[in-house]
Structures are given as structure tokens and as C-alpha cells.
Write a protein that holds these residues in place. Structure first.
Motif: not given
Length: 172
Positions: A26, A28, A90, A131
Motif C-alpha cells: 500500500h 506509494y 500506487r 492508486g
């Protein structure tokens, strides 16, 4: 019976039960992009920073006539493709071309069919990320990608540690 219970207890105590772990990050990654057109040619610079802080530099030589806006779009598209190839899911994206960022973020019209085609190519790529955020920054905050783009456009040799990609045809 006592021995079999002792054996069962021993096995239960010393056997590790591992739950399956999902390898979903998760975190970035960060991508800086820039395009440049100079006398000898056009180029794009991509600077990627992994979620763990690893840095990757890419110079993309454009071997076709390109405007500065086309070079900027090619830099963004190349950066997204590289990020996907590396495994980033992401991504925070930063570029100093307000026009490109605004067009991609649907804040301005794309009156040119070519710019519209580039935006459509980015739409295809953005769906492959979980994302993706694009942000406009001043060129002073984009020195690494800017330097890579200029070196590439001037057809100078790339510094050590910089990956070179050649693009023979436009992405859109």
C-alpha cells in the motif's frame, strides 16, 4: 494413550502454523517526469523513487520529431510504463508541465487531436494502477528529471546509473 497424547501435544506445540500472507503493498512510489526539445533532438527524463527510498533514473531518447508538449507526454507515458514494469501499483506523479497535468486531470480542454490521443494513452495506463495521483510542480522542484531530459535531448552520454530507453515512434 498417554504417550499418544504427549506426542500430539508435542507436535501441536512445535509446529508453526503460518497464515498465508498477501503481498499487497500500500506504499506509494514517486515519479518525476520532464520532457525537453533542443537543437539535436528530443528527450524525456524519468526519476522514480520506490516506497523504500530506492532511486531509479531513466533517460528516453525520442527518435522522431517532437514538440516540447509531445516530449512531456512521452516522459509521462514512459514513466508510467516503467513504474508498471518495476511493479509499482500506487504512484504519486510530479511534472512541471502545467498543460500536461491539467489535460490529464481534465482541468483543461485538449483541442489538438494529438494531445487528445496522448491523454487517451494515459487513460489506458492509469487503469492498471490501484492508486495514481498527478501533481503540477514548479520546474525548480523537478531538477533530476529536468537534467535527464536535457542530457537526452542534447544527445549527450548519460551518467553512470542511468537507464537509457530509445523510442522510435510516438506513443500516441
Amino acid at each position: 494413550m498417554i504417550k499418544s497424547q504427549a506426542l500430539a501435544d508435542f507436535i501441536a506445540e512445535w509446529t508453526k502454523i503460518e497464515a498465508p500472507t498477501l503481498e499487497i503493498s500500500h506504499e506509494y512510489w514517486t515519479l518525476y517526469f520532464d520532457g525537453s526539445v533542443m537543437g539535436p533532438g528530443a528527450g524525456a527524463g524519468v526519476f522514480l523513487i520506490s516506497s523504500e527510498g530506492g532511486k531509479f533514473q531513466y533517460a528516453v531518447r525520442l527518435h522522431f520529431p517532437a514538440s516540447n508538449n509531445v516530449a512531456e507526454y512521452e516522459a509521462l507515458i514512459s514513466g508510467l510504463r516503467i513504474a508498471m514494469d518495476i511493479g509499482a501499483t500506487r504512484l504519486y506523479v510530479y511534472g512541471d508541465s502545467k498543460m500536461v497535468i491539467d489535460q490529464v486531470m481534465k482541468n483543461s480542454n485538449r483541442e489538438s487531436p494529438l494531445m487528445d490521443a496522448y491523454c487517451q494513452e494515459i487513460r489506458k495506463l492509469e487503469g492498471r494502477f490501484r492508486g495514481l495521483e498527478l501533481h503540477h510542480i514548479p520546474w525548480k522542484q523537478n531538477p533530476d528529471a529536468d537534467a535527464l531530459a536535457k542530457i537526452t535531448a542534447e544527445r549527450k552520454p548519460a551518467p553512470n546509473g542511468v537507464f537509457i530507453n530509445n523510442l522510435d515512434a510516438p506513443s500516441a
